[in-house]
Scaffold this motif. Structure first.
Motif, mmCIF file in Angstrom:
data_model
loop_
_atom_site.group_PDB
_atom_site.id
_atom_site.type_symbol
_atom_site.label_atom_id
_atom_site.label_comp_id
_atom_site.label_asym_id
_atom_site.label_seq_id
_atom_site.Cartn_x
_atom_site.Cartn_y
_atom_site.Cartn_z
ATOM 1 N N PHE A 223 -58.252 -4.702 10.522
ATOM 2 C CA PHE A 223 -58.244 -4.057 9.119
ATOM 3 C C PHE A 223 -57.786 -4.974 8.289
ATOM 4 C CE2 PHE A 223 -56.906 0.012 11.523
ATOM 5 C CZ PHE A 223 -58.073 0.550 11.184
ATOM 6 N N ALA A 224 -57.001 -6.087 8.654
ATOM 7 C CA ALA A 224 -56.805 -7.434 7.671
ATOM 8 C C ALA A 224 -57.746 -8.244 7.258
ATOM 9 C CB ALA A 224 -55.761 -8.317 8.575
ATOM 10 N N HIS A 225 -58.928 -8.344 8.191
ATOM 11 C CA HIS A 225 -60.107 -9.061 7.840
ATOM 12 C C HIS A 225 -60.925 -8.138 6.859
ATOM 13 C CE1 HIS A 225 -63.772 -11.117 8.468
ATOM 14 N NE2 HIS A 225 -64.340 -10.079 8.661
ATOM 15 N N ILE A 226 -60.818 -6.896 6.922
ATOM 16 C CA ILE A 226 -61.729 -6.041 6.091
ATOM 17 C C ILE A 226 -60.859 -5.961 4.699
ATOM 18 C CG2 ILE A 226 -62.103 -3.439 5.362
ATOM 19 C CD1 ILE A 226 -62.280 -2.988 8.499
ATOM 20 N N LEU A 227 -59.524 -5.919 4.793
ATOM 21 C CA LEU A 227 -58.824 -6.086 3.369
ATOM 22 C C LEU A 227 -59.179 -7.453 2.654
ATOM 23 C CD1 LEU A 227 -57.836 -3.395 4.591
ATOM 24 C CD2 LEU A 227 -55.570 -4.025 3.425
ATOM 25 N N VAL A 228 -59.039 -8.441 3.305
ATOM 26 C CA VAL A 228 -59.286 -9.951 2.900
ATOM 27 C C VAL A 228 -60.724 -10.202 2.338
ATOM 28 C CG1 VAL A 228 -59.242 -12.324 3.328
ATOM 29 C CG2 VAL A 228 -57.417 -11.104 4.038
ATOM 30 N N GLN A 229 -61.670 -9.532 2.912
ATOM 31 C CA GLN A 229 -62.849 -9.412 2.455
ATOM 32 C C GLN A 229 -63.209 -8.807 1.351
ATOM 33 O OE1 GLN A 229 -65.804 -11.401 4.045
ATOM 34 N NE2 GLN A 229 -64.049 -12.415 4.750
#
Length: 373
Positions: A223-229
């Motif tokens: 989820f953190a990856h999705i938000l950063v992207q």
């Protein structure tokens, strides 16, 4: 006085919405009628047909409108299906199955019941009755804490529901990016755990976030990856708390840490249990104003407009859903934040949310179901 008798084959896992509803409905109906819970027998696993010699309540699989347990039937009694079907357009293609297998159908919201009723009318099927039974909340568990559990240094937004396009977490991300850009004291608690990859992959339909479907929809780093992207940079991602799978009994403590709960859902065939539970804990609600949410509309203190659209998958029309107005969602978050910033709390909104949800009990849900038999 006539005592009603029925067999019930509803799911029984309190850590899923379906399973929780099945368990609580079975428990409450057992107080009012003679009940045979089929989950405690081997009848659901056998291959040969089983004729239940009393009324029967069993789940409907989904938009195919088939029973969950095809081997069961109640030929000389009422055979009632219980369902949460969001994909109403898809269900219209299979509505004949309701006539083949059920005497009546109970849906988890007024919106879903209306969709099924119209589908039956269009198919000229008159023999199947359609009803609604609104879910309940255990108010002895989901209630405010004796002392305030929020952190006065932070305006905390809770977002819950399994990660999928229908639940609108992409709207949450887009709106919270704006809020966190504007205000250094805004943070997010995300309870998005989803054990079903197929529904997680529906988020690829979003135009609001960057999601290719490769990142995990069950783990915090995914989820953190999705938000950063999607534009929530390193400085802001530290203000997002990702929860994994949380036992249902532990959810009240999570809700009580939030100043508001945010539900910009595109469609709910039920009334959205996390929304109801958060409201029962005294958490003000920001949410969309259509589909199953209309049954609990008075609990939504900050309403977000939504407009109808047809949801498609692989080129096929699937459901009559509702697109949240992102700009208004941000406005409502700002409105709640402004009240909190000035007063240190959301004033009368917690009490309004609690009062609106108070009438919705599992006992009331069970009574609504029992009336069909």
């Amino acid at each position: 006085m006539t005592i009603k008798q029925l067999a019930i084959a509803l799911p029984d896992n309190p850590n899923t919405g379906w399973g929780l509803a099945g368990r609580r409905i079975t428990e409450e109906i057992s107080k009012l009628a003679l009940v045979s819970p089929l989950n405690s027998t081997g009848l659901l696993q056998v291959d040969e047909p089983v004729d239940i010699q009393c009324n029967l309540l069993r789940p409907i699989q989904g938009p195919n409108c088939l029973p969950q347990y095809l081997n069961l039937s109640a030929v000389k009694h009422r055979d009632v299906g219980y369902c949460f079907i969001e994909n109403d357009i898809q269900a219209r293609r299979y509505v004949q199955n309701l006539d083949r297998h059920f005497t009546d159908v109970i849906a988890g919201s007024t919106w879903a019941a209306n969709c099924l009723e119209q589908a039956l009318i269009d198919a000229r099927i008159e023999a199947v009755g359609v009803f609604s039974a609104i879910q309940g909340v255990d108010s002895d568990i989901f209630c405010p804490a004796e002392t305030d559990q929020t952190d006065p240094k932070w305006f905390t937004v809770f977002s819950g529901g399994k990660w999928e396009y229908r639940k609108g977490q992409d709207v949450v991300i887009a709106a919270m990016k704006v809020m966190m850009d504007r205000h250094a004291d805004v943070r997010l608690i995300a309870s998005w755990w989803n054990p079903w990859p197929a529904t997680a992959m529906t988020m690829r339909a979003s135009k609001l976030i960057s999601y290719g479907g490769s990142a995990s929809a069950s783990e915090a780093d995914g989820f953190a990856h999705i938000l950063v992207q999607s534009g929530i940079g390193a400085g802001m991602i530290e203000r997002v708390e990702f929860l994994g799978q949380v036992n249902h009994a532990d959810m009240p403590a999570v809700y009580r840490r939030a100043d508001v709960a945010f539900f910009p859902n595109r469609c709910e065939a039920g009334t959205n249990l996390p929304l109801m539970e958060a409201a029962a804990c005294g958490v003000p609600i920001i949410g969309t104003d259509e589909h199953g949410h209309t049954d609990v509309l008075d609990a939504i203190g900050f309403r977000v407009r939504s407009t109808p659209f047809v949801y498609t998958e692989n080129g096929a029309e699937i459901g009559s859903w509702f697109e949240p107005d992102l700009d208004q969602a941000i406005e409502q978050l700002e409105a709640a934040y402004s009240i909190w910033k000035k007063a240190g709390c959301l004033m009368g909104y917690p009490a309004r949310a609690m009062a609106a949800i108070a009438p919705f009990t599992w006992a009331r849900c069970a009574e609504s179901i029992l009336k069909v038999f």
